[in-house]
Enzyme design. Structure first.
Site, PDB file in Angstrom:
ATOM      1  N   ASN A   1      41.373  10.156 -46.668  1.00  0.00           N
ATOM      2  CA  ASN A   1      40.159  10.865 -47.039  1.00  0.00           C
ATOM      3  C   ASN A   1      39.692  10.282 -48.374  1.00  0.00           C
ATOM      4  OD1 ASN A   1      38.188  12.736 -46.196  1.00  0.00           O
ATOM      5  ND2 ASN A   1      38.916  14.214 -47.695  1.00  0.00           N
TER       6      ASN A   1
ATOM      7  N   ARG B   1      44.458  10.375 -41.213  1.00  0.00           N
ATOM      8  CA  ARG B   1      43.575   9.329 -41.738  1.00  0.00           C
ATOM      9  C   ARG B   1      43.417   9.555 -43.238  1.00  0.00           C
ATOM     10  NH1 ARG B   1      38.850  11.473 -43.477  1.00  0.00           N
ATOM     11  NH2 ARG B   1      37.773  13.124 -42.316  1.00  0.00           N
TER      12      ARG B   1
ATOM     13  N   ASN C   1      41.350  15.436 -51.417  1.00  0.00           N
ATOM     14  CA  ASN C   1      39.938  15.262 -51.728  1.00  0.00           C
ATOM     15  C   ASN C   1      39.698  14.804 -53.153  1.00  0.00           C
ATOM     16  OD1 ASN C   1      37.352  15.177 -50.604  1.00  0.00           O
ATOM     17  ND2 ASN C   1      37.754  17.052 -49.470  1.00  0.00           N
TER      18      ASN C   1
ATOM     19  N   GLU D   1      30.062  10.247 -47.786  1.00  0.00           N
ATOM     20  CA  GLU D   1      31.160  10.505 -48.744  1.00  0.00           C
ATOM     21  C   GLU D   1      31.278   9.367 -49.753  1.00  0.00           C
ATOM     22  OE1 GLU D   1      33.410  12.121 -50.176  1.00  0.00           O
ATOM     23  OE2 GLU D   1      33.851  13.919 -49.022  1.00  0.00           O
TER      24      GLU D   1
ATOM     25  N   GLU E   1      40.553  15.929 -37.973  1.00  0.00           N
ATOM     26  CA  GLU E   1      39.984  17.264 -37.788  1.00  0.00           C
ATOM     27  C   GLU E   1      39.682  17.561 -36.312  1.00  0.00           C
ATOM     28  OE1 GLU E   1      37.445  18.322 -41.685  1.00  0.00           O
ATOM     29  OE2 GLU E   1      36.917  16.420 -40.765  1.00  0.00           O
TER      30      GLU E   1
ATOM     31  N   ASP F   1      35.141  19.791 -52.589  1.00  0.00           N
ATOM     32  CA  ASP F   1      35.204  18.497 -51.911  1.00  0.00           C
ATOM     33  C   ASP F   1      35.325  17.384 -52.949  1.00  0.00           C
ATOM     34  OD1 ASP F   1      34.855  16.360 -50.066  1.00  0.00           O
ATOM     35  OD2 ASP F   1      33.560  17.560 -48.797  1.00  0.00           O
TER      36      ASP F   1
END
EC number: 3.1.1.17
Length: 299
Positions: A103, A101, A154, A18, A121, A204
């Site tokens: 992202n 948390r 996101n 990511e 998740e 995303d």
């Protein structure tokens, strides 16, 4: 466009690659492996990736004006000194929530670090809904919360004139825009500018090019799409050899290369055998557009 070329440059099989960011000073690509708990740096010269292990899921990394990096780690904003492999906490958010948390995160043109949270998740993209929020870490290290009730905070970026903030809450299947005040960092007037098609799956990470068009990585869609935020139309689709494309950024000497991160979490043996490059980092060339250099955190 027939000249588009896709190459897997790092096939480490990251669990959730990511937050790719081009570090111009080092001439390297920064990114994270969220569940692998690593901050990584890939060099086009050596074609090798280095990694620093951290003590919690690390979801985004950004440049820092004073040198080195800032990261989002668990529910903390933290500073990372690369050579010393030293992580120090700046501040923490979501103290009232046990299972969230951070992202995705990105720095705005004024040097503020925007990042949002989500519930941990159960399986990829399966989680308790509406647990996340969007925050900004200001250069004076104070934190502002913009809104809550977020599913998966996101992709984010800013228009070229800095008057619009673009944002994705993944499970809304929408790319949204807000009016943006660069002086204060305030956002308002939220609206949807693009709803994803079924085959595009889940929006995303995101970045912007020098023509003001948005590029969105489609998780489980195996592609990045180029959108016109003015018309709400999709202009281009670039398909990748992996399903779980997670984020994208421009980099290279003149920001004409696109780097795309991907994930392998949630894939069984059979799926992985069909997509051996899952969790790899990809370089796309020949797009015919360039990107905007990342802004460093000013604090």
């Amino acid at each position: 466009m027939s000249s588009v070329r896709i190459e897997c440059v790092a096939s480490e099989g990251y669990r959730i690659g990511e937050s790719p960011v081009w570090d111009e000073k080092e001439g390297e690509l920064l990114y994270v492996d969220i569940t692998g708990r690593k901050v990584c740096r890939w060099s086009p010269l050596t074609r090798q990736a280095q990694a620093i292990a951290v003590d919690a899921p690390v979801s985004s990394v950004a440049l820092r004006k004073s040198g080195d990096y800032v990261i989002t780690l668990g529910t903390r904003f933290a500073a990372l000194k690369w050579n010393e492999e030293l992580v120090t906490t700046i501040t923490q958010v979501d103290k009232d929530k046990a299972n969230t948390r951070f992202n995705d995160g990105k720095v705005d043109p004024a040097g503020r670090y925007f990042a949002g949270t989500m519930a941990e998740e159960i399986r990829p993209a399966v989680l308790e809904r509406h647990q996340g929020s969007l925050y900004t870490l200001f250069p004076d290290l104070s934190v502002v919360k913009h809104f809550d009730q977020v599913d998966i905070s996101n992709g984010l970026d800013w228009s070229l004139d800095h008057r619009t903030f673009f944002y994705i809450d993944s499970l809304s299947y929408s790319v949204d825009a807000f009016d943006y005040d660069l002086q204060t960092g305030k956002i308002g007037n939220r609206r949807s500018i693009y709803k994803l098609e079924k085959e595009e799956s889940i929006p995303d990470g995101m970045c912007i090019d020098t023509e003001g068009k948005l590029w969105v990585a489609c998780y489980d869609g195996g592609r990045v799409i180029r959108l016109d935020p003015e018309t709400g139309k999709r202009l281009q689709t670039v398909k990748l050899p992996v399903d779980k494309t997670t984020s994208c950024c421009f980099g290279g000497k003149d920001y004409s290369e696109m780097y795309v991160t991907s994930a392998s979490d949630g894939m069984d043996k059979e799926w992985l055998s069909r997509q051996p490059q899952a969790g790899g980092i990809f370089k796309i060339t020949g797009l015919g557009v360039k990107g905007v250099p990342p802004y460093p955190f000013a604090g």
